[in-house]
Design a protein around this motif. Structure first.
Motif, mmCIF file in Angstrom:
data_model
loop_
_atom_site.group_PDB
_atom_site.id
_atom_site.type_symbol
_atom_site.label_atom_id
_atom_site.label_comp_id
_atom_site.label_asym_id
_atom_site.label_seq_id
_atom_site.Cartn_x
_atom_site.Cartn_y
_atom_site.Cartn_z
ATOM 1 N N SER A 1 -85.256 85.648 -99.051
ATOM 2 C CA SER A 1 -83.968 86.146 -98.568
ATOM 3 C C SER A 1 -83.026 86.613 -99.667
ATOM 4 C CB SER A 1 -83.266 85.052 -97.743
ATOM 5 O OG SER A 1 -84.082 84.613 -96.685
ATOM 6 N N PHE A 2 -82.998 85.879 -100.795
ATOM 7 C CA PHE A 2 -81.928 86.097 -101.767
ATOM 8 C C PHE A 2 -82.456 86.498 -103.145
ATOM 9 C CE2 PHE A 2 -80.159 82.879 -98.768
ATOM 10 C CZ PHE A 2 -79.237 83.725 -98.166
ATOM 11 N N SER A 3 -81.737 87.430 -103.762
ATOM 12 C CA SER A 3 -82.067 87.825 -105.139
ATOM 13 C C SER A 3 -81.416 86.883 -106.142
ATOM 14 C CB SER A 3 -81.600 89.258 -105.397
ATOM 15 O OG SER A 3 -80.188 89.377 -105.210
ATOM 16 N N SER A 4 -80.299 86.263 -105.736
ATOM 17 C CA SER A 4 -79.649 85.292 -106.617
ATOM 18 C C SER A 4 -78.813 84.311 -105.806
ATOM 19 C CB SER A 4 -78.766 85.983 -107.664
ATOM 20 O OG SER A 4 -77.588 86.489 -107.078
ATOM 21 N N ILE A 5 -78.724 83.094 -106.320
ATOM 22 C CA ILE A 5 -77.837 82.052 -105.794
ATOM 23 C C ILE A 5 -77.123 81.468 -106.999
ATOM 24 C CG2 ILE A 5 -77.673 79.838 -104.594
ATOM 25 C CD1 ILE A 5 -80.272 80.544 -103.139
ATOM 26 N N SER A 6 -75.813 81.551 -107.023
ATOM 27 C CA SER A 6 -75.063 81.071 -108.181
ATOM 28 C C SER A 6 -73.831 80.311 -107.732
ATOM 29 C CB SER A 6 -74.660 82.244 -109.082
ATOM 30 O OG SER A 6 -73.870 83.182 -108.353
ATOM 31 N N ASN B 1 -81.484 90.129 -100.546
ATOM 32 C CA ASN B 1 -82.353 91.245 -100.908
ATOM 33 C C ASN B 1 -82.079 92.458 -100.029
ATOM 34 O OD1 ASN B 1 -83.864 89.994 -103.032
ATOM 35 N ND2 ASN B 1 -84.947 88.798 -101.475
ATOM 36 N N GLU B 2 -81.656 92.208 -98.804
ATOM 37 C CA GLU B 2 -81.267 93.279 -97.897
ATOM 38 C C GLU B 2 -80.245 92.746 -96.903
ATOM 39 O OE1 GLU B 2 -84.787 93.118 -94.568
ATOM 40 O OE2 GLU B 2 -85.198 94.227 -96.420
ATOM 41 N N GLN B 3 -79.465 93.658 -96.342
ATOM 42 C CA GLN B 3 -78.400 93.287 -95.412
ATOM 43 C C GLN B 3 -78.962 92.532 -94.205
ATOM 44 O OE1 GLN B 3 -75.542 94.578 -96.631
ATOM 45 N NE2 GLN B 3 -74.019 93.926 -95.135
ATOM 46 N N GLY B 4 -78.273 91.463 -93.785
ATOM 47 C CA GLY B 4 -78.718 90.716 -92.619
ATOM 48 C C GLY B 4 -77.671 89.738 -92.148
ATOM 49 N N ASN B 5 -77.840 89.243 -90.933
ATOM 50 C CA ASN B 5 -76.923 88.259 -90.356
ATOM 51 C C ASN B 5 -77.468 86.852 -90.545
ATOM 52 O OD1 ASN B 5 -75.005 90.148 -89.408
ATOM 53 N ND2 ASN B 5 -76.238 90.529 -87.577
ATOM 54 N N TYR B 6 -76.584 85.924 -90.842
ATOM 55 C CA TYR B 6 -76.961 84.534 -91.069
ATOM 56 C C TYR B 6 -76.026 83.620 -90.283
ATOM 57 C CZ TYR B 6 -79.826 86.161 -94.972
ATOM 58 O OH TYR B 6 -80.773 86.794 -95.739
ATOM 59 N N ALA B 7 -76.601 82.601 -89.666
ATOM 60 C CA ALA B 7 -75.800 81.584 -88.988
ATOM 61 C C ALA B 7 -75.478 80.479 -89.993
ATOM 62 C CB ALA B 7 -76.563 81.005 -87.804
ATOM 63 N N ILE B 8 -74.202 80.169 -90.138
ATOM 64 C CA ILE B 8 -73.773 79.143 -91.089
ATOM 65 C C ILE B 8 -73.116 78.000 -90.321
ATOM 66 C CG2 ILE B 8 -72.196 78.618 -92.993
ATOM 67 C CD1 ILE B 8 -72.550 81.434 -93.987
ATOM 68 N N TYR B 9 -73.621 76.783 -90.547
ATOM 69 C CA TYR B 9 -73.040 75.578 -89.956
ATOM 70 C C TYR B 9 -72.254 74.839 -91.035
ATOM 71 C CZ TYR B 9 -76.098 76.210 -85.912
ATOM 72 O OH TYR B 9 -76.732 76.709 -84.799
ATOM 73 N N LYS B 10 -70.985 74.618 -90.786
ATOM 74 C CA LYS B 10 -70.137 73.913 -91.744
ATOM 75 C C LYS B 10 -69.172 73.018 -90.988
ATOM 76 C CE LYS B 10 -67.031 74.720 -95.675
ATOM 77 N NZ LYS B 10 -66.320 75.745 -96.482
ATOM 78 N N ASN B 11 -69.171 71.719 -91.333
ATOM 79 C CA ASN B 11 -68.303 70.749 -90.665
ATOM 80 C C ASN B 11 -68.456 70.787 -89.146
ATOM 81 O OD1 ASN B 11 -67.361 70.011 -93.170
ATOM 82 N ND2 ASN B 11 -65.502 71.221 -93.029
ATOM 83 N N GLY B 12 -69.689 71.006 -88.690
ATOM 84 C CA GLY B 12 -69.963 70.967 -87.266
ATOM 85 C C GLY B 12 -69.664 72.239 -86.509
ATOM 86 N N GLY C 1 -75.154 90.750 -97.715
ATOM 87 C CA GLY C 1 -75.858 91.897 -98.278
ATOM 88 C C GLY C 1 -76.085 91.753 -99.755
ATOM 89 N N THR C 2 -76.412 92.837 -100.404
ATOM 90 C CA THR C 2 -76.739 92.806 -101.830
ATOM 91 C C THR C 2 -75.533 92.513 -102.704
ATOM 92 O OG1 THR C 2 -76.457 95.214 -101.901
ATOM 93 C CG2 THR C 2 -78.697 94.362 -101.541
ATOM 94 N N SER C 3 -74.333 92.759 -102.170
ATOM 95 C CA SER C 3 -73.123 92.464 -102.949
ATOM 96 C C SER C 3 -72.761 90.991 -102.911
ATOM 97 C CB SER C 3 -71.949 93.308 -102.442
ATOM 98 O OG SER C 3 -71.694 93.027 -101.068
ATOM 99 N N GLY C 4 -73.347 90.247 -101.941
ATOM 100 C CA GLY C 4 -73.194 88.805 -101.917
ATOM 101 C C GLY C 4 -72.180 88.286 -100.915
ATOM 102 N N TYR C 5 -72.296 87.001 -100.649
ATOM 103 C CA TYR C 5 -71.371 86.283 -99.760
ATOM 104 C C TYR C 5 -71.092 84.933 -100.414
ATOM 105 C CZ TYR C 5 -69.491 83.795 -95.717
ATOM 106 O OH TYR C 5 -68.688 83.068 -94.886
#
Length: 324
Positions: free
Chosen positions: A253-258, A299-310, A318-322
């Motif tokens: 999924s990801f080119s980098s995680i920082s 690596n490419e644009q896509g939708n992700y479900a994020i669970y935080k604090n319930g 996307g490639t520019s990052g989140y």
């Protein structure tokens, strides 16, 4: 009927492990074709047993990996080829009275998961929900409960339990008081467990592949800085976990995680269809009050479900990052 009590925290000797293996043989004879669990809770790595203690005489397994491997080889192997669910379990309590974290916590997770993977066993972790003993005599806060839970999930725990629910003479500020009434710890624990319930069934659909860890420097944080550095290094230096230490390049999924501002742990998981999942943790002493900014570049644009604090939200990465 809840089960049989065989042993808790067996000594790292052939005598103890073979005695449990004999019991396991009987258990297999009765339940071989049934999906029932077999779980004996083991010692954590910070036990005096693995730190030069002579209190129990000569030990056959003096390092933590030797002990966990011996249990898998001598006991859990008895259930190979059966329907019995093998559990590899440890209780490990990291919350210190001064607000820092015990160095061995990450190490216990990593070693247990490595051998659970090798033995095709379920990993269970029993976490700290009360104060106990000198140096650990303060009940965890909601944030400290959450830190423990998400760290266990980041290392691929299949089962999580909490020590302990009702008070004993050894514990301080358990979730229930002596009259059985809920305490502040109960409310905090309820909040954290309810958060887990929002994504627990989804989490169980994934198989753990490994973990991405930051590389903290000595003295990076004011409280327990070296302890956190040592905690990470202890995992990274252990040979049995090397194959599970990953980087963003190991993901699809990801080119980098920082990250910046704090230490982090990110698990890498995959479901049956090949879709990836991740558990991210701000791993630092709550006392430090550090905010982690964790940036994912896809690596490419896509939708992700994020669970935080319930709470779940869908974001586009996307490639520019989140940044979380």
């Amino acid at each position: 009927f809840a089960g049989f009590f065989a042993w808790d925290e067996p000594l790292p000797t052939d005598e103890y492990l073979n005695a449990i293996a004999n019991y396991a043989e009987w258990y297999k004879g009765v339940y071989a074709d049934k999906e029932v669990p077999f779980m004996v809770n083991l010692n954590p790595s910070y036990s005096s047993l693995f730190n030069g203690s002579t209190e129990y005489g000569t030990l056959d397994y003096t390092t933590y990996p030797e002990y966990i491997k011996a249990y898998c080889d001598i006991v859990l192997s008895k259930f190979d080829g059966t329907s019995i669910q093998k559990f590899l379990s440890v209780d490990t309590y990291p919350i210190k009275s001064d607000g820092t974290l015990r160095e061995n916590f990450l190490y216990d997770m990593a070693v247990l998961k490595a051998y659970a993977m090798e033995s095709e066993a379920h990993m269970q972790v029993i976490l700290q929900a009360c104060g106990y003993g000198e140096g650990y005599d303060v009940a965890p806060t909601e944030e400290q409960l959450r830190l423990q839970l998400y760290t266990a999930l980041a290392f691929g725990a299949d089962n999580v339990a909490w020590y302990e629910y009702a008070p004993t003479s050894e514990t301080i500020d358990a979730p229930l008081d002596l009259e059985g009434n809920p305490t502040d710890v109960y409310n905090s624990l309820q909040t954290v467990n309810n958060e887990l319930a929002t994504f627990g069934s989804l989490y169980k659909n994934y198989t753990w592949n490994g973990v991405i860890m930051s590389s903290p420097s000595k003295g990076f944080f004011g409280y327990g800085a070296d302890a956190q550095y040592n905690a990470y290094q202890k995992v990274k230096d252990e040979s049995v976990v090397q194959e599970y230490l990953l980087s963003a390049s190991d993901t699809q999924s990801f080119s980098s995680i920082s990250g910046s501002g704090s230490n982090y742990i990110v698990s890498v998981m995959q479901d049956k269809e090949g879709a990836e999942g991740f558990v991210a943790v701000n791993y630092s002493a709550i006392k430090d009050n550090k905010t982690l900014k964790l940036t994912f570049k896809a690596n490419e644009q896509g939708n992700y479900a994020i669970y935080k604090n319930g709470t779940m939200e869908t974001v586009e990465i996307g490639t520019s990052g989140y940044t979380l």
